[in-house]
Design a protein around this motif. Structure first.
Motif, PDB file in Angstrom:
ATOM      1  N   GLN A 163       5.214  20.012  -1.728  1.00  0.00           N
ATOM      2  CA  GLN A 163       5.309  19.757  -0.059  1.00  0.00           C
ATOM      3  C   GLN A 163       6.748  20.000   0.340  1.00  0.00           C
ATOM      4  OE1 GLN A 163       4.127  15.649  -0.360  1.00  0.00           O
ATOM      5  NE2 GLN A 163       2.615  16.437  -1.723  1.00  0.00           N
ATOM      6  N   PRO A 164       7.133  21.327  -0.028  1.00  0.00           N
ATOM      7  CA  PRO A 164       8.502  21.711   0.372  1.00  0.00           C
ATOM      8  C   PRO A 164       9.054  21.251   1.948  1.00  0.00           C
ATOM      9  CG  PRO A 164       7.100  23.600   0.265  1.00  0.00           C
ATOM     10  CD  PRO A 164       6.340  22.519  -0.370  1.00  0.00           C
ATOM     11  N   LYS A 165       8.165  21.697   2.676  1.00  0.00           N
ATOM     12  CA  LYS A 165       8.660  21.261   4.144  1.00  0.00           C
ATOM     13  C   LYS A 165       8.954  19.823   4.503  1.00  0.00           C
ATOM     14  CE  LYS A 165       5.478  24.874   6.196  1.00  0.00           C
ATOM     15  NZ  LYS A 165       4.497  25.313   6.929  1.00  0.00           N
ATOM     16  N   SER A 166       8.254  18.899   3.680  1.00  0.00           N
ATOM     17  CA  SER A 166       8.511  17.453   3.770  1.00  0.00           C
ATOM     18  C   SER A 166      10.045  17.177   3.570  1.00  0.00           C
ATOM     19  CB  SER A 166       7.691  16.691   3.310  1.00  0.00           C
ATOM     20  OG  SER A 166       6.365  16.567   3.787  1.00  0.00           O
ATOM     21  N   GLU A 167      10.552  18.018   2.635  1.00  0.00           N
ATOM     22  CA  GLU A 167      11.974  17.432   2.103  1.00  0.00           C
ATOM     23  C   GLU A 167      12.770  17.920   3.195  1.00  0.00           C
ATOM     24  OE1 GLU A 167      15.029  19.226  -1.341  1.00  0.00           O
ATOM     25  OE2 GLU A 167      12.965  20.049  -1.142  1.00  0.00           O
ATOM     26  N   ASP A 169       0.668  -1.271   0.040  1.00  0.00           N
ATOM     27  CA  ASP A 169       0.042   0.161  -0.054  1.00  0.00           C
ATOM     28  C   ASP A 169       0.988   1.209  -0.026  1.00  0.00           C
ATOM     29  OD1 ASP A 169      -2.165  -1.551   0.297  1.00  0.00           O
ATOM     30  OD2 ASP A 169      -2.424  -1.747   2.230  1.00  0.00           O
ATOM     31  N   VAL A 170       0.640   2.112  -1.072  1.00  0.00           N
ATOM     32  CA  VAL A 170       1.656   3.174  -1.083  1.00  0.00           C
ATOM     33  C   VAL A 170       0.838   4.511  -1.022  1.00  0.00           C
ATOM     34  CG1 VAL A 170       2.929   4.554  -2.926  1.00  0.00           C
ATOM     35  CG2 VAL A 170       3.067   2.283  -2.870  1.00  0.00           C
ATOM     36  N   ILE A 171       1.382   5.405   0.064  1.00  0.00           N
ATOM     37  CA  ILE A 171       0.476   6.596   0.279  1.00  0.00           C
ATOM     38  C   ILE A 171       1.112   7.704  -0.486  1.00  0.00           C
ATOM     39  CG2 ILE A 171      -0.143   8.167   2.129  1.00  0.00           C
ATOM     40  CD1 ILE A 171      -0.005   5.489   4.173  1.00  0.00           C
ATOM     41  N   ILE A 172       0.415   8.300  -1.184  1.00  0.00           N
ATOM     42  CA  ILE A 172       0.909   9.496  -1.798  1.00  0.00           C
ATOM     43  C   ILE A 172       0.358  11.236  -1.367  1.00  0.00           C
ATOM     44  CG2 ILE A 172       0.619  10.635  -3.917  1.00  0.00           C
ATOM     45  CD1 ILE A 172       0.607   7.739  -5.645  1.00  0.00           C
ATOM     46  N   LEU A 173       1.083  11.603  -0.556  1.00  0.00           N
ATOM     47  CA  LEU A 173       0.785  12.732   0.159  1.00  0.00           C
ATOM     48  C   LEU A 173       0.191  13.957  -0.756  1.00  0.00           C
ATOM     49  CD1 LEU A 173       3.460  12.822   2.806  1.00  0.00           C
ATOM     50  CD2 LEU A 173       1.312  11.589   2.870  1.00  0.00           C
ATOM     51  N   LYS A 174      -0.700  14.654  -0.310  1.00  0.00           N
ATOM     52  CA  LYS A 174      -1.409  15.672  -1.213  1.00  0.00           C
ATOM     53  C   LYS A 174      -0.796  17.017  -0.429  1.00  0.00           C
ATOM     54  CE  LYS A 174      -5.575  15.468  -1.158  1.00  0.00           C
ATOM     55  NZ  LYS A 174      -7.210  15.527  -1.272  1.00  0.00           N
ATOM     56  N   ASP A 175      -0.257  16.908   0.737  1.00  0.00           N
ATOM     57  CA  ASP A 175       0.217  18.093   1.454  1.00  0.00           C
ATOM     58  C   ASP A 175       1.193  17.871   2.255  1.00  0.00           C
ATOM     59  OD1 ASP A 175      -0.720  16.684   3.778  1.00  0.00           O
ATOM     60  OD2 ASP A 175      -2.393  18.218   4.039  1.00  0.00           O
ATOM     61  N   ASP A 176       1.921  18.688   3.201  1.00  0.00           N
ATOM     62  CA  ASP A 176       3.207  18.542   3.825  1.00  0.00           C
ATOM     63  C   ASP A 176       2.749  17.645   5.230  1.00  0.00           C
ATOM     64  OD1 ASP A 176       5.619  19.215   2.784  1.00  0.00           O
ATOM     65  OD2 ASP A 176       4.994  21.572   3.122  1.00  0.00           O
ATOM     66  N   SER A 177       2.493  16.579   5.186  1.00  0.00           N
ATOM     67  CA  SER A 177       2.163  15.789   6.221  1.00  0.00           C
ATOM     68  C   SER A 177       2.986  14.463   6.426  1.00  0.00           C
ATOM     69  CB  SER A 177       0.604  15.249   6.030  1.00  0.00           C
ATOM     70  OG  SER A 177       0.435  14.597   5.026  1.00  0.00           O
ATOM     71  N   LEU A 178       4.207  14.664   5.965  1.00  0.00           N
ATOM     72  CA  LEU A 178       5.122  13.466   6.183  1.00  0.00           C
ATOM     73  C   LEU A 178       5.418  13.113   7.614  1.00  0.00           C
ATOM     74  CD1 LEU A 178       7.095  11.318   5.028  1.00  0.00           C
ATOM     75  CD2 LEU A 178       8.642  12.995   4.606  1.00  0.00           C
ATOM     76  N   TYR A 179       5.344  14.239   8.283  1.00  0.00           N
ATOM     77  CA  TYR A 179       5.662  14.094   9.875  1.00  0.00           C
ATOM     78  C   TYR A 179       4.639  12.910  10.460  1.00  0.00           C
ATOM     79  CZ  TYR A 179       1.769  17.265  10.628  1.00  0.00           C
ATOM     80  OH  TYR A 179       0.321  17.775  10.596  1.00  0.00           O
TER      81      TYR A 179
END
Length: 120
Positions: A78-82, A24-34
């Protein structure tokens, strides 16, 4: 081939697409990697939509074994996730491996190829 659905139900946040396949792969739509960084075994696929190699490798993510959580981050939207990748990202795609919130290593493209061959 794969079912892509926008989830608003049980256990799936509203801020991502959830794709089912072998993994199952999750493709984020916003900066929510945290929200995912503290998973036991996390693979993060940092990509750009303008990157041909990124688009080519995306289907291979589904062959990563299910004991890994796989999250896709588009750094253009999603620049913050980087910022969660130590030292910054220099090329795309970049695949990072985290364990319980700690960066462990860069996931090698060779590993991805081996998983695809093994589980195809």
């Amino acid at each position: 081939m794969y079912n892509i659905r926008y989830e608003k139900s049980v256990g799936i946040p509203n801020n991502c697409y959830y794709i089912t396949g072998m993994n199952d792969v999750i493709i984020l739509k916003d900066d929510s990697l945290y929200k995912y960084i503290h998973e036991d075994k996390l693979i993060v696929f940092f990509k750009k939509d303008s990157c041909p190699a990124c688009r080519k490798l995306m289907p291979d993510l589904y062959y990563i074994p299910k004991d890994f959580k796989v999250v896709v981050v588009d750094v253009e939207t999603q620049p913050k996730s980087e910022l969660l990748f130590p030292g910054g990202i220099e090329s795309f795609p970049t695949i990072a491996y985290y364990e319980k919130g700690y960066y462990k290593d860069e996931f090698r493209l060779q590993d991805l190829t081996e998983y695809k061959q093994k589980y195809k």
